[in-house]
Write a protein that holds these residues in place. Structure first.
Motif, PDB file in Angstrom:
ATOM      1  N   SER A 127      -1.395  -9.496  -2.498  1.00 45.59           N
ATOM      2  CA  SER A 127      -1.849  -8.158  -2.900  1.00 45.59           C
ATOM      3  C   SER A 127      -2.019  -8.022  -4.404  1.00 45.59           C
ATOM      4  O   SER A 127      -2.847  -7.235  -4.872  1.00 45.59           O
ATOM      5  CB  SER A 127      -0.848  -7.107  -2.414  1.00 45.59           C
ATOM      6  OG  SER A 127      -0.694  -7.159  -1.012  1.00 45.59           O
TER       7      SER A 127
ATOM      8  N   ALA B  96       2.928  -0.204  -9.210  1.00 42.95           N
ATOM      9  CA  ALA B  96       1.661  -0.788  -8.752  1.00 42.95           C
ATOM     10  C   ALA B  96       0.762  -1.140  -9.929  1.00 42.95           C
ATOM     11  O   ALA B  96       0.142  -2.215  -9.952  1.00 42.95           O
ATOM     12  CB  ALA B  96       0.948   0.169  -7.804  1.00 42.95           C
TER      13      ALA B  96
ATOM     14  N   SER C  57       3.289   1.509  -3.981  1.00 44.18           N
ATOM     15  CA  SER C  57       2.499   2.610  -4.559  1.00 44.18           C
ATOM     16  C   SER C  57       3.327   3.878  -4.737  1.00 44.18           C
ATOM     17  O   SER C  57       2.991   4.738  -5.555  1.00 44.18           O
ATOM     18  CB  SER C  57       1.268   2.898  -3.695  1.00 44.18           C
ATOM     19  OG  SER C  57       1.647   3.369  -2.415  1.00 44.18           O
TER      20      SER C  57
ATOM     21  N   THR D 177       0.803  -1.225   0.000  1.00 46.32           N
ATOM     22  CA  THR D 177       0.000   0.000   0.000  1.00 46.32           C
ATOM     23  C   THR D 177       0.838   1.278   0.000  1.00 46.32           C
ATOM     24  O   THR D 177       0.453   2.280  -0.602  1.00 46.32           O
ATOM     25  CB  THR D 177      -0.930   0.031   1.227  1.00 46.32           C
ATOM     26  OG1 THR D 177      -0.138  -0.129   2.410  1.00 46.32           O
ATOM     27  CG2 THR D 177      -1.950  -1.086   1.151  1.00 46.32           C
ATOM     28  N   ASP D 178       2.004   1.241   0.644  1.00 43.11           N
ATOM     29  CA  ASP D 178       2.817   2.454   0.760  1.00 43.11           C
ATOM     30  C   ASP D 178       4.058   2.401  -0.133  1.00 43.11           C
ATOM     31  O   ASP D 178       4.307   3.335  -0.905  1.00 43.11           O
ATOM     32  CB  ASP D 178       3.249   2.665   2.214  1.00 43.11           C
ATOM     33  CG  ASP D 178       2.102   3.072   3.116  1.00 43.11           C
ATOM     34  OD1 ASP D 178       1.003   2.533   2.949  1.00 43.11           O
ATOM     35  OD2 ASP D 178       2.309   3.915   4.001  1.00 43.11           O
TER      36      ASP D 178
END
Length: 351
Positions: free
Chosen positions: A191, A165, A159, A155-156
């Protein structure tokens, strides 16, 4: 930084020794479920806590008093109860929290068990291969790193990289070099189910565990784990190559990065996750760097020196030195894209 007086320095050492002994108590509290039983329970007496955990009250009471003396619990003398503050739960009682720090004590335990061997390499200048350490190092490292990967990796960190991503969501080929027990590889596979992930590690036993972990997680279909070193995996044209908390452990990090450059697509990226560090000793005078320098002395530096070249970057290499390594290997762009209190996250590109 001025030296302390003898009395003040003795007090500092007493604090350190107290923390060392109490670390055993913290690890026992985790393994016996004492922190979990205290979490969200309000104030509990020693009798109530012992009954809740099916343990002997006298031992539980002494353990509780150690925890109060160390500031881990709060004692109410009127009710004779012990409270785990809510703010401490993520650190002591939640294995999924990115600040769950108890597994670091398993790493510390492995260093005590390997103490004689570590002392010996000071005399000989030789190294200690990762797989030659006590097994508590491997399990402790996995448990310590995994929550951070689960919280931040997809997510961090991913991205924050340039278009990575989107590639992974569409379907990309990814290598996780030095994957260990596969914690980061599995997080990525969960993911980004459209992508294919190759986990590579030179430690046979870790690869076997990684394969089991992938099966348990239900992601074995898009993960392949292989025992191979960082300069021998196939040049398959990867969209992303990851080095998760491992490049500084390698004997020849320049060679490993150079091999990554050959195995990477022209528009691919390298994700480099390394321990948080400044670029000079004076920037690393803090508790986190103290921890990392200790681990580096006992594990990371000996690991590198056990291999060919033996560059021995150390766990506190810092962004400038890491960038030099990547640039020597042929990468033209190395940028910090994210950071946490424990890590710096770099993206390296060929163009």
């Amino acid at each position: 930084m001025k030296p302390l007086s003898t009395e003040a320095f003795a007090g500092q050492v007493v604090t350190d020794v107290s923390a060392t002994l109490s670390g055993v108590m913290t690890n026992i509290g985790h393994k016996l479920g004492l922190y979990r039983a205290l979490a969200g329970a309000g104030g509990l007496t020693s009798t109530a806590l012992a009954a809740k955990c099916s343990l002997a009250e006298r031992y539980v009471r002494e353990w509780l008093n150690n925890q109060v003396a160390g500031g881990y619990l709060v004692y109410d003398k009127q009710d004779e109860t012990y409270l785990l503050p809510e703010a401490y739960v993520p650190v002591l009682a939640d294995p999924e929290s990115p600040v769950f720090l108890v597994p670091a004590l398993e790493v510390a335990a492995s260093l005590w068990l390997d103490e004689d061997r570590i002392a010996d390499v000071f005399r000989t200048g030789e190294g200690i291969a990762w797989g030659e350490h006590h097994h508590r190092l491997f399990c402790g490292s996995e448990s310590l790193f995994r929550p951070g990967y689960k919280t931040f990796l997809a997510t961090d960190w991913i991205s924050a990289m340039d278009g990575v991503a989107a590639k992974l969501e569409k379907g990309a080929l990814v290598a996780d070099v030095g994957c260990g027990h596969g914690a980061s590889t599995i997080v990525l596979a969960e993911s980004f189910p459209a992508s294919q992930f190759d986990g590579f590690d030179s430690h046979d036993a870790s690869i076997a565990i990684a394969q089991d972990r992938a099966t348990e997680a239900g992601v074995a279909r898009n993960i392949r784990f292989t025992t191979v070193d960082a300069q021998s995996y196939p040049n398959e044209g990867y969209d992303l190559i990851c080095f998760m908390d491992c490049l500084h452990d390698m004997g020849d990090p320049v060679g490993a990065a150079r091999h990554a450059a050959k195995a990477l697509k022209a528009d691919g990226s390298v994700l480099l996750v390394e321990p948080a560090a400044g670029n000079a000793i004076e920037e690393n005078i803090n508790p986190i760097s103290r921890l990392y320098y200790a681990a580096s002395t006992a594990v990371c530096t000996p690991c590198s020196l056990s291999q060919n070249v033996g560059l021995a970057l150390g766990a506190q290499a810092g962004q400038r030195r890491l960038s030099e390594v990547m640039e020597e290997a042929g990468f033209t762009s190395v940028e910090r894209v994210a950071e946490t209190p424990f890590n710096i996250i770099l993206e390296a590109k060929l163009a």
